[in-house]
Design an enzyme around this catalytic site. Structure first.
Site, PDB file in Angstrom:
ATOM      1  N   GLU A  90      65.586  45.076 -80.363  1.00 47.59           N
ATOM      2  CA  GLU A  90      66.355  44.703 -81.549  1.00 47.59           C
ATOM      3  C   GLU A  90      65.544  43.744 -82.403  1.00 47.59           C
ATOM      4  O   GLU A  90      64.914  42.847 -81.871  1.00 47.59           O
ATOM      5  CB  GLU A  90      67.680  44.041 -81.134  1.00 47.59           C
ATOM      6  CG  GLU A  90      68.599  44.962 -80.385  1.00 47.59           C
ATOM      7  CD  GLU A  90      69.931  44.307 -79.997  1.00 47.59           C
ATOM      8  OE1 GLU A  90      70.172  43.158 -80.406  1.00 47.59           O
ATOM      9  OE2 GLU A  90      70.704  44.947 -79.283  1.00 47.59           O
ATOM     10  N   ARG A 107      74.599  45.603 -73.558  1.00 45.26           N
ATOM     11  CA  ARG A 107      73.214  45.317 -73.869  1.00 45.26           C
ATOM     12  C   ARG A 107      72.437  46.635 -73.873  1.00 45.26           C
ATOM     13  O   ARG A 107      72.688  47.526 -73.052  1.00 45.26           O
ATOM     14  CB  ARG A 107      72.611  44.355 -72.830  1.00 45.26           C
ATOM     15  CG  ARG A 107      73.041  42.898 -73.018  1.00 45.26           C
ATOM     16  CD  ARG A 107      72.394  42.271 -74.244  1.00 45.26           C
ATOM     17  NE  ARG A 107      72.674  40.849 -74.383  1.00 45.26           N
ATOM     18  CZ  ARG A 107      73.691  40.365 -75.084  1.00 45.26           C
ATOM     19  NH1 ARG A 107      74.565  41.192 -75.660  1.00 45.26           N
ATOM     20  NH2 ARG A 107      73.855  39.054 -75.219  1.00 45.26           N
ATOM     21  N   HIS A 121      73.983  45.183 -83.995  1.00 44.34           N
ATOM     22  CA  HIS A 121      74.446  44.124 -83.081  1.00 44.34           C
ATOM     23  C   HIS A 121      75.412  43.187 -83.805  1.00 44.34           C
ATOM     24  O   HIS A 121      75.168  41.986 -83.958  1.00 44.34           O
ATOM     25  CB  HIS A 121      73.261  43.347 -82.507  1.00 44.34           C
ATOM     26  CG  HIS A 121      73.627  42.628 -81.244  1.00 44.34           C
ATOM     27  ND1 HIS A 121      72.726  42.378 -80.229  1.00 44.34           N
ATOM     28  CD2 HIS A 121      74.784  42.092 -80.828  1.00 44.34           C
ATOM     29  CE1 HIS A 121      73.320  41.716 -79.254  1.00 44.34           C
ATOM     30  NE2 HIS A 121      74.581  41.530 -79.593  1.00 44.34           N
TER      31      HIS A 121
END
Ligand code: 8YV
Length: 327
Positions: free
Chosen positions: A266, A237, A285
């Site tokens: 994000e 993360r 991601h």
């Protein structure tokens, strides 16, 4: 009474049809924010939630008076208030295992692309700038035989370590968080204190989830202790890293290069230095983002929500103490 499920991420036609056989389904797969009126309206009626990547807050739960269970299409669950869900008797489920190998592939993809400067050099061709032999100034660095320091050696971390040890002859280190004797036997992995690992690793790979203990686990101090020329990879993360400190380390050369699939914010904000630095490979991601795996994750979530709303034990509950209290 037919229970209602709010689905806010994409399911296959078959998965959606199977839920609609037994439940009333509000299907909002393009939801980008929990503030959207259609999401709020459906949430007020929902007994179940299926989706991922939205911040679920206690205030939002106040608008879901009928909610019994959430099936996240993710293995990470840092965007859910787990203790609050448990207090309210709302079951949370996730999707471990089905995404392990794909996410480990992504981790090793980042290791290889960052070490060999593959994205930067591929761009030479795209830009029509491959005009002569690649010289020393554009060489990458070897991965085979190097030392891989794992920050996190759970399912995904172990799968990456296996790729390194068994596929690339790498020496595996891991931090002292929790002993993994089976991986020490299988891979020859060595358990070290963080500073010892940073001093020895050629590649540091972060896979830990985001928790109160891991938030900003990596900062200026840790980057300064990495070997010159060492590579940092993060597929856990973004908030496990002090991103400003990482950018500074990349700019001043303390950190040679970084491969990142996750970020503090994000999508990565426009103008972030991480989107343009030559010594950074930044992916949006995509850890688990393959057709096969995202379908398997969605199926796991569908199975979880069905079992939970039928009063049965889901396949992968997070706060399963609720189930003990129910029985
Ligand atoms: C994302 C992930 O959740 O599973 C996780 O924890 O980080 C990824 O797989 C992805 O956005 C799934 O929806």
């Amino acid at each position: 009474m037919t229970k209602r499920i709010l689905v806010f991420r994409e399911l296959s036609d078959e998965q959606l049809a199977s839920l609609r056989q037994d439940f009333s389904v509000d299907y909002l797969p393009d939801t980008q924010s929990a503030d959207e009126p259609a999401f709020i309206e459906a949430l007020s009626q929902a007994h179940g939630l299926v989706g991922s990547s939205l911040m679920i807050t206690p205030e939002l739960l106040d608008q879901a008076p009928n909610l019994e269970a959430i099936a996240s299409i993710s293995v990470g669950y840092d965007n859910y208030p787990v203790d609050e869900l448990t207090r309210r008797g709302i079951l949370l489920c996730n999707t471990p295992d089905v995404l392990t190998e794909t996410t480990a592939d992504t981790g090793f993809l980042l290791i290889m692309c960052t070490a060999r400067r593959a994205i930067e050099l591929a761009e030479l061709i795209k830009q029509g700038n491959w005009t002569s032999n690649i010289g020393r100034n554009l060489f990458g660095t070897d991965v085979h035989g190097k030392t891989l320091g794992m920050i996190g050696l759970g399912r995904i971390g172990a799968a990456i370590a296996r790729r390194g040890a068994l596929g690339f002859g790498m020496n595996i280190l891991y931090t002292k968080a929790s002993p993994k004797p089976e991986l020490e036997r299988e891979l020859g992995a060595r358990r070290l204190e963080m500073d010892e690992l940073l001093a020895e690793a050629d590649i540091v790979c972060v896979t830990v989830p985001l928790t109160a203990e891991t938030e900003k686990l990596f900062g200026a101090r840790e980057f300064s202790r990495m070997k010159p020329g060492a590579i940092f990879v993060n597929i856990g993360r973004g908030k496990v890293v002090d991103e400003a400190a990482m950018i500074q380390a990349l700019e001043d050369g303390t950190l040679h290069a970084a491969g990142l699939d996750v970020f503090e914010q994000e999508p990565l904000p426009a103008g972030s230095p991480l989107s343009s630095m030559k010594n950074v490979v930044a992916l949006p991601h995509i850890g688990s983002a393959t057709h096969e795996t995202r379908n398997a994750m969605a199926q796991r979530a569908v199975d979880n929500i069905r079992l939970a709303l039928d009063g049965k034990r889901p396949l992968s509950p997070v706060n399963d103490q609720i189930l003990l209290e129910r029985n």
